[in-house]
Design a protein around this motif. Sequence first.
Motif, PDB file in Angstrom:
ATOM      1  N   ARG B  63      -9.633  14.224-129.197  1.00 37.71           N
ATOM      2  CA  ARG B  63     -10.356  15.496-129.328  1.00 37.71           C
ATOM      3  C   ARG B  63      -9.788  16.319-130.484  1.00 37.71           C
ATOM      4  N   PHE B  64      -8.589  15.950-130.906  1.00 38.43           N
ATOM      5  CA  PHE B  64      -7.935  16.644-132.021  1.00 38.43           C
ATOM      6  C   PHE B  64      -8.203  15.855-133.302  1.00 38.43           C
ATOM      7  N   SER B  65      -8.785  16.511-134.280  1.00 44.17           N
ATOM      8  CA  SER B  65      -9.041  15.801-135.528  1.00 44.17           C
ATOM      9  C   SER B  65      -8.586  16.650-136.707  1.00 44.17           C
ATOM     10  N   PRO B  66      -7.587  16.157-137.427  1.00 38.84           N
ATOM     11  CA  PRO B  66      -7.151  16.870-138.621  1.00 38.84           C
ATOM     12  C   PRO B  66      -8.031  16.500-139.811  1.00 38.84           C
ATOM     13  N   LYS B  67      -8.082  17.438-140.767  1.00 36.83           N
ATOM     14  CA  LYS B  67      -8.820  17.141-142.006  1.00 36.83           C
ATOM     15  C   LYS B  67      -8.082  17.798-143.157  1.00 36.83           C
ATOM     16  N   SER B  68      -7.920  17.040-144.230  1.00 42.89           N
ATOM     17  CA  SER B  68      -7.225  17.575-145.392  1.00 42.89           C
ATOM     18  C   SER B  68      -8.142  17.445-146.596  1.00 42.89           C
ATOM     19  N   PRO B  69      -8.842  18.512-146.972  1.00 44.23           N
ATOM     20  CA  PRO B  69      -9.756  18.430-148.110  1.00 44.23           C
ATOM     21  C   PRO B  69      -9.019  18.290-149.448  1.00 44.23           C
ATOM     22  N   ASP B  70      -7.819  18.823-149.510  1.00 47.66           N
ATOM     23  CA  ASP B  70      -6.960  18.653-150.684  1.00 47.66           C
ATOM     24  C   ASP B  70      -5.526  18.845-150.226  1.00 47.66           C
ATOM     25  N   LYS B  71      -4.572  18.609-151.099  1.00 43.16           N
ATOM     26  CA  LYS B  71      -3.190  18.581-150.610  1.00 43.16           C
ATOM     27  C   LYS B  71      -2.658  19.965-150.244  1.00 43.16           C
ATOM     28  N   ALA B  72      -3.396  21.007-150.584  1.00 47.96           N
ATOM     29  CA  ALA B  72      -2.946  22.354-150.239  1.00 47.96           C
ATOM     30  C   ALA B  72      -3.515  22.853-148.906  1.00 47.96           C
ATOM     31  N   HIS B  73      -4.417  22.074-148.323  1.00 49.98           N
ATOM     32  CA  HIS B  73      -5.085  22.511-147.103  1.00 49.98           C
ATOM     33  C   HIS B  73      -5.049  21.424-146.038  1.00 49.98           C
ATOM     34  N   LEU B  74      -4.798  21.877-144.817  1.00 52.99           N
ATOM     35  CA  LEU B  74      -4.851  20.954-143.676  1.00 52.99           C
ATOM     36  C   LEU B  74      -5.417  21.728-142.504  1.00 52.99           C
ATOM     37  N   ASN B  75      -6.578  21.276-142.035  1.00 49.52           N
ATOM     38  CA  ASN B  75      -7.231  21.959-140.930  1.00 49.52           C
ATOM     39  C   ASN B  75      -7.127  21.116-139.666  1.00 49.52           C
ATOM     40  N   LEU B  76      -7.232  21.793-138.545  1.00 48.63           N
ATOM     41  CA  LEU B  76      -7.181  21.095-137.247  1.00 48.63           C
ATOM     42  C   LEU B  76      -8.389  21.512-136.436  1.00 48.63           C
ATOM     43  N   HIS B  77      -9.213  20.527-136.091  1.00 48.15           N
ATOM     44  CA  HIS B  77     -10.383  20.790-135.277  1.00 48.15           C
ATOM     45  C   HIS B  77     -10.140  20.232-133.883  1.00 48.15           C
ATOM     46  N   ILE B  78     -10.475  21.023-132.883  1.00 46.25           N
ATOM     47  CA  ILE B  78     -10.272  20.585-131.497  1.00 46.25           C
ATOM     48  C   ILE B  78     -11.601  20.662-130.757  1.00 46.25           C
ATOM     49  N   ASN B  79     -12.016  19.520-130.230  1.00 51.56           N
ATOM     50  CA  ASN B  79     -13.264  19.462-129.459  1.00 51.56           C
ATOM     51  C   ASN B  79     -12.984  19.602-127.976  1.00 51.56           C
ATOM     52  N   SER B  80     -13.976  20.104-127.261  1.00 58.23           N
ATOM     53  CA  SER B  80     -13.923  20.137-125.787  1.00 58.23           C
ATOM     54  C   SER B  80     -12.579  20.637-125.277  1.00 58.23           C
ATOM     55  N   LEU B  81     -12.248  21.837-125.646  1.00 59.94           N
ATOM     56  CA  LEU B  81     -10.943  22.397-125.325  1.00 59.94           C
ATOM     57  C   LEU B  81     -10.668  22.381-123.828  1.00 59.94           C
ATOM     58  N   GLU B  82      -9.403  22.075-123.500  1.00 55.36           N
ATOM     59  CA  GLU B  82      -8.948  22.027-122.117  1.00 55.36           C
ATOM     60  C   GLU B  82      -7.833  23.057-121.921  1.00 55.36           C
ATOM     61  N   LEU B  83      -7.585  23.389-120.634  1.00 56.63           N
ATOM     62  CA  LEU B  83      -6.545  24.369-120.340  1.00 56.63           C
ATOM     63  C   LEU B  83      -5.195  23.963-120.935  1.00 56.63           C
ATOM     64  N   GLY B  84      -4.905  22.669-120.883  1.00 60.55           N
ATOM     65  CA  GLY B  84      -3.620  22.165-121.366  1.00 60.55           C
ATOM     66  C   GLY B  84      -3.453  22.240-122.871  1.00 60.55           C
ATOM     67  N   ASP B  85      -4.503  22.586-123.567  1.00 64.66           N
ATOM     68  CA  ASP B  85      -4.400  22.741-125.024  1.00 64.66           C
ATOM     69  C   ASP B  85      -3.809  24.094-125.395  1.00 64.66           C
ATOM     70  N   SER B  86      -3.689  24.973-124.429  1.00 66.48           N
ATOM     71  CA  SER B  86      -3.093  26.283-124.696  1.00 66.48           C
ATOM     72  C   SER B  86      -1.658  26.093-125.179  1.00 66.48           C
TER      73      SER B  86
END
Lengths: 115, 114
Positions: B63-86
Amino acid sequence: AQKITQTQPGMFVQEKEAVTLDCTYDTSDQSYGLFWYKQPSSGEMIFLIYQGSYDEQNATEGRYSLNFQKARKSANLVISASQLGDSAMYFCAMRERANAGKSTFGDGTTLTVKP
Amino acid sequence: DTAVSQTPKYLVTQMGNDKSIKCEQNLGHDTMYWYKQDSKKFLKIMFSYNNKELIINETVPNRFSPKSPDKAHLNLHINSLELGDSAVYFCASSLLAGAINEQFFGPGTRLTVL
Protein backbone atom coordinates in the motif's frame (compact mmCIF):
# COMPACT_ATOMS: atom_id res chain seq x y z
CA ALA A 1 20.14 -10.17 16.30
CA GLN A 2 19.82 -6.48 16.95
CA LYS A 3 22.49 -4.56 15.14
CA ILE A 4 22.44 -1.50 17.39
CA THR A 5 21.82 -1.80 21.12
CA GLN A 6 21.19 1.10 23.44
CA THR A 7 20.72 -0.39 26.88
CA GLN A 8 19.68 2.79 28.71
CA PRO A 9 16.06 3.69 28.01
CA GLY A 10 16.40 6.74 30.25
CA MET A 11 19.23 8.69 31.83
CA PHE A 12 19.38 11.63 34.22
CA VAL A 13 22.28 14.06 34.59
CA GLN A 14 22.82 17.18 36.63
CA GLU A 15 23.35 20.38 34.68
CA LYS A 16 27.05 21.08 33.95
CA GLU A 17 28.05 17.45 34.53
CA ALA A 18 29.19 15.00 31.86
CA VAL A 19 27.11 12.03 30.77
CA THR A 20 27.82 8.92 28.70
CA LEU A 21 25.16 7.29 26.54
CA ASP A 22 25.95 3.70 25.66
CA CYS A 23 25.79 2.11 22.24
CA THR A 24 27.00 -1.28 21.09
CA TYR A 25 26.77 -2.57 17.54
CA ASP A 26 27.11 -5.74 15.57
CA THR A 27 28.46 -6.02 12.05
CA SER A 28 30.67 -8.23 9.95
CA ASP A 29 31.35 -5.43 7.49
CA GLN A 30 34.83 -3.90 7.72
CA SER A 31 33.64 -0.55 6.42
CA TYR A 32 30.90 1.15 8.39
CA GLY A 33 30.02 4.39 10.08
CA LEU A 34 28.53 5.13 13.46
CA PHE A 35 26.33 8.14 14.09
CA TRP A 36 24.52 9.83 16.90
CA TYR A 37 21.37 11.85 16.40
CA LYS A 38 19.42 14.00 18.84
CA GLN A 39 15.64 14.21 18.78
CA PRO A 40 14.26 16.97 21.02
CA SER A 41 10.62 17.07 22.03
CA SER A 42 9.90 19.20 18.96
CA GLY A 43 10.52 16.05 16.92
CA GLU A 44 13.27 16.87 14.42
CA MET A 45 16.29 14.58 14.01
CA ILE A 46 19.56 16.42 14.44
CA PHE A 47 22.88 14.89 13.39
CA LEU A 48 25.48 15.21 16.16
CA ILE A 49 28.61 13.22 15.41
CA TYR A 50 30.11 10.58 13.12
CA GLN A 51 32.82 7.95 13.54
CA GLY A 52 34.17 5.91 10.64
CA SER A 53 35.30 2.34 11.22
CA TYR A 54 38.78 3.18 9.97
CA ASP A 55 39.16 6.35 12.00
CA GLU A 56 41.84 5.92 14.61
CA GLN A 57 40.98 9.01 16.60
CA ASN A 58 37.74 9.40 18.52
CA ALA A 59 35.42 11.93 16.90
CA THR A 60 34.68 15.19 18.69
CA GLU A 61 32.22 17.97 17.88
CA GLY A 62 32.12 20.72 20.47
CA ARG A 63 30.72 19.25 23.68
CA TYR A 64 30.07 15.90 22.00
CA SER A 65 32.65 13.17 21.74
CA LEU A 66 32.37 9.59 20.62
CA ASN A 67 34.22 6.97 22.64
CA PHE A 68 34.92 4.40 19.92
CA GLN A 69 36.16 0.99 21.05
CA LYS A 70 36.27 -1.12 17.93
CA ALA A 71 37.26 -4.40 19.56
CA ARG A 72 34.35 -4.11 21.96
CA LYS A 73 32.06 -2.85 19.19
CA SER A 74 30.98 0.10 21.24
CA ALA A 75 30.44 3.73 20.26
CA ASN A 76 29.39 5.64 23.32
CA LEU A 77 28.40 9.29 23.17
CA VAL A 78 29.88 11.57 25.80
CA ILE A 79 28.25 14.93 26.40
CA SER A 80 30.35 17.25 28.51
CA ALA A 81 29.02 20.16 30.59
CA SER A 82 25.36 19.18 30.13
CA GLN A 83 22.87 21.93 29.47
CA LEU A 84 19.10 21.98 29.96
CA GLY A 85 18.72 22.07 26.19
CA ASP A 86 20.43 18.68 25.95
CA SER A 87 17.27 17.04 27.30
CA ALA A 88 16.12 14.92 24.37
CA MET A 89 16.07 11.45 22.93
CA TYR A 90 19.40 10.27 21.51
CA PHE A 91 19.74 7.65 18.81
CA CYS A 92 22.80 5.68 17.86
CA ALA A 93 22.87 4.49 14.25
CA MET A 94 25.12 2.49 11.96
CA ARG A 95 25.55 2.46 8.20
CA GLU A 96 27.32 -0.44 6.52
CA ARG A 97 28.91 -0.03 3.12
CA ALA A 98 28.02 -3.59 2.13
CA ASN A 99 24.37 -2.94 2.93
CA ALA A 100 23.85 -0.14 0.40
CA GLY A 101 24.54 2.33 3.19
CA LYS A 102 21.30 1.46 4.93
CA SER A 103 21.04 2.97 8.40
CA THR A 104 20.01 0.89 11.38
CA PHE A 105 18.95 2.78 14.49
CA GLY A 106 18.99 1.81 18.13
CA ASP A 107 15.90 2.16 20.29
CA GLY A 108 17.10 5.45 21.72
CA THR A 109 17.96 6.85 25.15
CA THR A 110 15.95 9.63 26.73
CA LEU A 111 18.26 12.06 28.49
CA THR A 112 16.91 14.44 31.10
CA VAL A 113 19.15 17.23 32.38
CA LYS A 114 18.25 18.41 35.86
CA PRO A 115 18.84 22.02 36.92
CA ASP B 1 17.20 27.73 3.51
CA THR B 2 15.68 24.42 4.50
CA ALA B 3 17.91 21.50 3.53
CA VAL B 4 15.29 18.73 3.61
CA SER B 5 11.67 19.76 3.61
CA GLN B 6 8.49 17.73 3.89
CA THR B 7 4.86 18.55 3.34
CA PRO B 8 2.55 18.38 5.06
CA LYS B 9 3.82 18.56 8.62
CA TYR B 10 0.60 17.11 10.00
CA LEU B 11 -1.86 14.83 8.25
CA VAL B 12 -5.10 13.64 9.84
CA THR B 13 -7.27 11.35 7.77
CA GLN B 14 -9.84 8.57 7.89
CA MET B 15 -9.16 4.88 7.50
CA GLY B 16 -9.36 3.76 3.92
CA ASN B 17 -8.26 7.06 2.41
CA ASP B 18 -5.25 7.55 0.14
CA LYS B 19 -2.69 10.21 1.00
CA SER B 20 0.71 11.46 -0.15
CA ILE B 21 3.67 13.01 1.60
CA LYS B 22 6.19 15.05 -0.36
CA CYS B 23 9.88 15.51 0.29
CA GLU B 24 12.44 17.77 -1.32
CA GLN B 25 16.14 18.28 -0.62
CA ASN B 26 18.31 21.14 -1.86
CA LEU B 27 21.63 19.67 -0.75
CA GLY B 28 22.53 18.15 -4.09
CA HIS B 29 22.51 14.68 -2.55
CA ASP B 30 22.09 11.56 -4.66
CA THR B 31 20.27 9.43 -2.13
CA MET B 32 16.96 9.87 -0.35
CA TYR B 33 15.13 7.77 2.23
CA TRP B 34 11.83 7.27 3.96
CA TYR B 35 11.76 6.26 7.62
CA LYS B 36 8.85 5.45 9.88
CA GLN B 37 8.95 6.30 13.59
CA ASP B 38 6.24 4.59 15.59
CA SER B 39 4.62 5.63 18.85
CA LYS B 40 7.45 3.99 20.83
CA LYS B 41 9.95 6.10 18.90
CA PHE B 42 11.42 3.13 17.03
CA LEU B 43 12.87 4.33 13.76
CA LYS B 44 12.90 1.99 10.77
CA ILE B 45 13.92 2.50 7.20
CA MET B 46 11.24 1.89 4.60
CA PHE B 47 12.74 2.85 1.24
CA SER B 48 15.81 4.38 -0.30
CA TYR B 49 16.33 5.88 -3.75
CA ASN B 50 19.65 6.63 -5.37
CA ASN B 51 19.39 9.06 -8.24
CA LYS B 52 15.76 8.07 -8.90
CA GLU B 53 16.45 4.34 -8.64
CA LEU B 54 15.01 2.23 -5.82
CA ILE B 55 17.85 0.58 -3.89
CA ILE B 56 16.32 -0.32 -0.55
CA ASN B 57 12.84 -1.70 -0.12
CA GLU B 58 12.25 -3.08 3.33
CA THR B 59 9.31 -5.27 4.26
CA VAL B 60 6.66 -2.65 3.80
CA PRO B 61 3.03 -3.32 2.74
CA ASN B 62 2.56 -2.64 -0.95
CA ARG B 63 0.00 0.00 0.00
CA PHE B 64 3.08 2.19 0.38
CA SER B 65 4.54 3.35 -2.90
CA PRO B 66 7.48 5.72 -3.15
CA LYS B 67 8.11 7.81 -6.24
CA SER B 68 11.18 9.81 -7.14
CA PRO B 69 10.61 12.12 -10.11
CA ASP B 70 14.17 13.43 -9.82
CA LYS B 71 17.00 13.05 -7.36
CA ALA B 72 15.89 16.07 -5.34
CA HIS B 73 12.39 14.75 -4.69
CA LEU B 74 11.01 11.64 -3.06
CA ASN B 75 7.31 11.26 -2.45
CA LEU B 76 5.44 8.62 -0.48
CA HIS B 77 1.94 7.59 -1.45
CA ILE B 78 -0.13 5.46 0.90
CA ASN B 79 -3.27 3.67 -0.25
CA SER B 80 -6.11 2.41 1.92
CA LEU B 81 -4.77 3.88 5.12
CA GLU B 82 -5.03 1.77 8.26
CA LEU B 83 -4.92 2.68 11.95
CA GLY B 84 -1.46 1.11 12.24
CA ASP B 85 -0.08 3.54 9.69
CA SER B 86 -0.30 6.30 12.28
CA ALA B 87 3.30 7.38 12.88
CA VAL B 88 5.82 10.07 12.10
CA TYR B 89 7.35 9.68 8.65
CA PHE B 90 10.78 11.14 8.10
CA CYS B 91 12.42 11.84 4.80
CA ALA B 92 16.24 11.97 4.77
CA SER B 93 19.02 12.43 2.28
CA SER B 94 22.71 11.64 2.08
CA LEU B 95 25.46 12.39 -0.38
CA LEU B 96 25.99 8.96 -1.92
CA ALA B 97 24.29 5.60 -1.52
CA GLY B 98 27.34 3.46 -0.96
CA ALA B 99 29.16 5.99 1.16
CA ILE B 100 28.76 6.03 4.90
CA ASN B 101 28.26 9.71 5.50
CA GLU B 102 25.61 11.29 7.66
CA GLN B 103 21.98 11.58 6.72
CA PHE B 104 20.08 14.82 6.94
CA PHE B 105 16.49 14.50 8.07
CA GLY B 106 13.40 16.46 7.22
CA PRO B 107 11.16 17.77 10.00
CA GLY B 108 8.84 14.77 9.81
CA THR B 109 5.19 14.32 8.91
CA ARG B 110 2.91 13.23 11.71
CA LEU B 111 0.23 11.01 10.19
CA THR B 112 -2.85 10.24 12.25
CA VAL B 113 -5.35 7.75 10.89
CA LEU B 114 -8.77 7.84 12.58
